[in-house]
Design an enzyme around this catalytic site. Structure first.
Site: not given
Length: 294
Positions: A97, A172, A240
């Site tokens: 990701t 995502k 993150k």
């Protein structure tokens, strides 16, 4: 002869994903920053390589799933990176990701070197990785997607090409935005059940199949109840992801109040030393009154 798959990143999820490829009969060469995390794969027949460049030189399809965008840059770019060492006509699939902007840049750099680059981040956590049922969200050229889909099908069960390079990463981000607010609700529901004197497992039996149902409620709420905060997905990596989503949303002029609140809670968990716990550890913050101002 089966095409050789290079796999870079044999952590919580990557280890299982690479294992499925081996079970499907593909020769697999691996690299991980910490070799010990690849020992099970090596014992099962995977071949160790000392650098990402060594993986790229041998593999026909290179799959990466590392930690952060700067890790993606480190393994793909530069003289010792994948794109400078991959065989012409090979495929590189980044399943980390990461940043949609970086994904598009890697695609363009790959075109210069005759390497077909796709972004294909996943959802489903350690359970999906172990079961080979990951959701895979891809970005890139359709012919490239069609060429690598047989490899993706070994690791996942819901595989969709979302659009051009970067589209997988944007998808995502949608996934992480939805999860962020949902995780707050799941943890609040379990803490509420406990404080009301209910049996939380019985509560799950009622609400899990109704309108409140979600993957997190079915898979992570039971871990909360059992006090299992081992990572299926690390808090540090979720933070993150949320940072990337917030930055991407801001670039589009969009407000994300639910995501921003969730990130503030996970930042608090990080400050308390819980970076390496699973995302279900948000329960600890709510259960322990961690939201009370100091």
């Amino acid at each position: 002869m089966s095409k050789t798959v290079g796999f870079i990143g044999t952590g919580v999820m990557g280890k299982s994903m690479a294992g499925h490829l081996m079970s499907a009969g593909y020769p697999v060469v691996v690299y991980n920053r910490t070799k010990a995390r690849a020992e099970d794969l090596l014992a099962a027949g995977a071949v160790w390589k000392e650098t990402p460049a060594d993986v790229a030189k041998e593999a026909d399809v290179i799959i990466t799933i590392v930690g952060y965008p700067h890790d993606v840059e480190a393994v793909y770019l530069g003289e010792e990176g994948i794109l400078s060492n991959a065989k012409p006509g090979s495929y590189a699939i980044d399943m980390t990701t990461s940043s949609p902007i970086l994904a598009a840049a890697l695609y363009e750099e790959g075109r210069k070197k005759d390497v077909h680059v796709l972004d294909a981040p996943v959802s489903g956590g350690d359970i999906g990785a172990k079961n080979g049922t990951l959701t895979i969200m891809a970005g890139g050229d359709e012919e490239d997607f069609d060429a690598v889909k047989p490899f993706l099908e070994v690791m996942g069960g819901n595989i969709i090409l979302q659009g051009k390079a970067g589209a997988g990463q944007h998808t995502k981000m949608c996934n992480q935005i939805a999860i962020a607010s949902n995780m707050m609700g799941v943890a609040e529901a379990i803490v509420y059940a406990e404080k009301a004197g209910l049996n939380p497992e019985q509560v799950l039996g009622s609400i899990g199949s109704g309108a409140a149902g979600s993957w997190s409620l079915s898979n992570l709420a039971p871990r909360m109840i059992k006090g299992d905060f081992e990572p299926g997905f690390y808090i540090k990596h979720f933070i993150k992801d949320m940072n990337i989503a917030i930055e991407s949303a801001e670039a589009m002029g969009m407000d994300t109040p639910g995501l921003t609140l969730a990130k503030s809670l996970y930042d608090k968990l990080s400050e308390q030393g819980h970076d390496d716990k699973g995302t279900q550890a948000i329960y600890l913050l709510l259960k322990g009154g961690g939201l009370t101002p100091e």
